[in-house]
Scaffold this motif. Structure first.
Motif, PDB file in Angstrom:
ATOM      1  N   ALA A 192       9.546  13.426  10.429  1.00 53.41           N
ATOM      2  CA  ALA A 192      11.073  12.218  10.423  1.00 53.41           C
ATOM      3  C   ALA A 192      10.608  11.425  10.920  1.00 53.41           C
ATOM      4  CB  ALA A 192      11.850  13.392  10.964  1.00 53.41           C
ATOM      5  N   ALA A 193       9.851  10.909  12.310  1.00 51.62           N
ATOM      6  CA  ALA A 193      10.384  10.119  12.285  1.00 51.62           C
ATOM      7  C   ALA A 193       8.987   9.128  12.016  1.00 51.62           C
ATOM      8  CB  ALA A 193       9.440  10.053  14.519  1.00 51.62           C
ATOM      9  N   VAL A 224      10.900   7.761   8.886  1.00 52.27           N
ATOM     10  CA  VAL A 224      11.517   6.621   9.435  1.00 52.27           C
ATOM     11  C   VAL A 224      10.706   5.547   9.914  1.00 52.27           C
ATOM     12  CG1 VAL A 224      13.186   5.704  10.855  1.00 52.27           C
ATOM     13  CG2 VAL A 224      13.414   7.956  10.198  1.00 52.27           C
ATOM     14  N   GLY A 225      10.000   5.402   9.843  1.00 51.10           N
ATOM     15  CA  GLY A 225       8.620   4.391  10.362  1.00 51.10           C
ATOM     16  C   GLY A 225       8.334   3.903   9.326  1.00 51.10           C
ATOM     17  N   ILE A 226       8.080   4.482   7.727  1.00 53.08           N
ATOM     18  CA  ILE A 226       7.747   4.136   6.655  1.00 53.08           C
ATOM     19  C   ILE A 226       9.158   3.369   5.819  1.00 53.08           C
ATOM     20  CG2 ILE A 226       6.776   4.215   4.347  1.00 53.08           C
ATOM     21  CD1 ILE A 226       4.751   7.049   5.678  1.00 53.08           C
ATOM     22  N   VAL A 227       9.947   4.039   6.051  1.00 49.54           N
ATOM     23  CA  VAL A 227      11.232   3.473   5.883  1.00 49.54           C
ATOM     24  C   VAL A 227      11.702   1.989   6.082  1.00 49.54           C
ATOM     25  CG1 VAL A 227      13.596   3.852   5.000  1.00 49.54           C
ATOM     26  CG2 VAL A 227      11.972   5.559   4.861  1.00 49.54           C
ATOM     27  N   VAL A 236      15.788   9.345   4.123  1.00 52.02           N
ATOM     28  CA  VAL A 236      15.580   9.542   5.465  1.00 52.02           C
ATOM     29  C   VAL A 236      16.462  10.382   6.421  1.00 52.02           C
ATOM     30  CG1 VAL A 236      16.649   8.214   7.755  1.00 52.02           C
ATOM     31  CG2 VAL A 236      14.836   7.268   6.124  1.00 52.02           C
ATOM     32  N   GLY A 237      18.057  10.320   5.644  1.00 51.95           N
ATOM     33  CA  GLY A 237      18.824  11.659   6.473  1.00 51.95           C
ATOM     34  C   GLY A 237      18.819  13.254   5.786  1.00 51.95           C
ATOM     35  N   GLY A 278       8.336   7.227  19.349  1.00 53.67           N
ATOM     36  CA  GLY A 278       7.852   6.302  19.768  1.00 53.67           C
ATOM     37  C   GLY A 278       7.112   6.427  18.536  1.00 53.67           C
ATOM     38  N   MET A 279       6.593   7.903  18.092  1.00 54.29           N
ATOM     39  CA  MET A 279       5.224   7.506  17.343  1.00 54.29           C
ATOM     40  C   MET A 279       5.649   6.519  16.492  1.00 54.29           C
ATOM     41  SD  MET A 279       2.411   9.158  18.483  1.00 54.29           S
ATOM     42  CE  MET A 279       1.639   9.591  16.781  1.00 54.29           C
TER      43      MET A 279
END
Lengths: 159, 280
Positions: free
Chosen positions: B15-16, B19-22, B120-121, B162-163
């Motif tokens: 998930a993280a 979110v980073g890509i988005v 993301v959701g 953090g990742m």
């Protein structure tokens, strides 16, 4: 052979028409999208596309469902309790479908996970889950409890 | 505590990263923090609800509810990612021409953001519900150590986030003229990987044939459960022992999105004003 492509603005509907010319013969090749309709039609087409993809996945999910309802299938049982599987080794027949019923007698949640078997499934305390498996080639297939990776280990031996 | 941290870290990692890509894909859009924040919040709320009904979900569809639930969420996310890419491919150039800030917000901001927010959701919902079940199990099982375990859980959450942040910051280093195509590619690979995961779940539930139990085995070289394996699994859909059907879904999704981006994307690109002859 020379081919020439020509775009001509069609004043009637605002569309570009594309022609290709081959040795002095003009063939109509395709009509480009009218510029003004671009946004709406793109939206509509993607909507149709999205809906048909949804339809296909719904068909995959619901249409193929009866296939999974097998009448007589071998059933094996196993319990998991706070990081331990009992029994931790089960012998199963090779080349045959079977079902593993995993019951969680412990107080903590477990996730049955196996890269060998391509399975991951959460088992909540006090519940049991069914895991469909096979047909397996003869061999040993390890699995573990993702939520207790240090202690929860087991294997299926297909013979 | 450490093992709890590791387990939660693994669960939130996917998930993280999404979110980073988005975040990278929406760089420069107005109010995107608000959008993505609400996506995460909705996902967390959904995760609690899913965890609450986990028993019912698992028992549904003759015991195969969990697999179907995971597969459905992944397939919806794949469609939304594909949709976003095609839409952005189509409007990216118009966007560049549109200098008006308000117009840009409307054209660029809203529609793809809905898709990305939903993705993301859904990612937070899927991974989050497992974290909730895991932490709930700990709380129920080991009362005296629960505090320590929760600290571990939070540590894992922070490490995972953090990742995602690292990925985002890394992508920001890509020169902005390449950022758009870089994020497009990443999103396409992400979607293909998700499609392959969905196929895996459907095969688990015996609703799709596996075609082949394992097309190749690189588990000795790079185990899927290792950190790098898990990273690559999310980012490019790496699987150490992929079923045939997974590879098929991967290739079809990758090709499908690429073809759609081509077919629907570049039309507005180089249209002549009145009449242009081009020699082939």
């Amino acid at each position: 052979m020379r081919m020439i492509c020509i775009y001509i603005l069609d004043m009637d509907n605002g569309a570009y028409r594309k022609f290709w010319e081959l040795e002095n013969t003009v063939h109509h090749c395709r009509t480009a999208q009218p510029e003004t309709l671009l946004n709406k039609s793109a939206f509509a087409r993607t909507a149709i596309l999205g809906l048909s993809l949804l339809g296909v996945s719904a068909w995959l999910i619901f249409g193929l469902m009866p296939v999974s309802v097998a009448a007589d299938i071998l059933v094996y049982s196993m319990t998991t309790k706070d990081g331990h599987f009992t029994p931790d080794t089960i012998e199963v027949p090779a080349g045959q479908k079977f079902k593993l019923v995993m019951k969680n007698d412990g107080a903590s949640t477990e996730e049955f996970e196996s890269s060998d078997l391509h399975r991951e499934k959460v088992v909540m305390p006090g519940k049991s889950v069914e895991i469909l498996l096979g047909p397996l080639k003869a061999g040993t297939y390890g699995f573990y409890g993702e939520f207790h990776p240090d202690t929860a280990k087991g294997k299926l031996v297909a013979k | 505590m450490l093992s709890t941290a590791i387990i939660v870290f693994r669960e939130v990692l996917e998930a993280a990263l999404i979110v980073g890509i988005v975040l990278a894909a929406s760089e420069g859009l107005a109010r995107r923090g608000w959008w993505i924040g609400s996506g995460i919040a909705a996902g967390l709320g959904g995760a609690l609800v899913v965890a609450l009904f986990a028993g019912a979900i698992a028992a549904a569809v003759s015991g195969m509810g969990q697999e179907l639930f995971n597969a459905s969420i992944l397939i919806i996310a794949v469609i939304m990612l594909g949709w976003h890419n095609v839409w952005m491919g189509r409007h990216g150039r118009e966007l560049a021409k549109e200098m008006n800030a308000v117009g840009r917000d409307v054209v660029a901001g809203n529609r793809p953001m809905y898709m990305l927010v939903a993705v993301v959701g859904l990612a937070v919902l899927r991974e989050g519900s497992e974290v909730v079940l895991f932490l709930y199990g700990i709380a129920a099982a080991q009362q005296e150590q629960a505090g320590l375990m929760f600290t571990g859980g939070m540590l894992g959450l922070v490490l995972g986030a953090g990742m995602g942040l690292l990925l985002y910051l890394g992508m920001l280093r890509i020169p902005s003229k390449y950022l758009f195509s870089a994020t497009s590619w990443l999103i396409t690979l992400l979607a293909a990987g998700m499609a392959s995961q969905a196929a895996g779940f459907l095969a688990q539930a015996d609703m799709l044939p596996t075609l082949a139990p394992a097309l190749w085995d690189t588990s000795a070289l790079l185990p899927q459960k290792s950190l790098l394996g898990k990273l690559l699994q999310t980012l490019v859909g790496y699987t150490d022992r992929p079923m045939g059907i997974q590879v098929l879904f991967y290739v079809v999704t990758l090709g499908g999105i690429a073809v759609l981006m081509r077919a629907y994307g570049g039309v507005t690109a180089s249209k002549p004003a009145t009449a242009v002859a081009a020699e082939i």
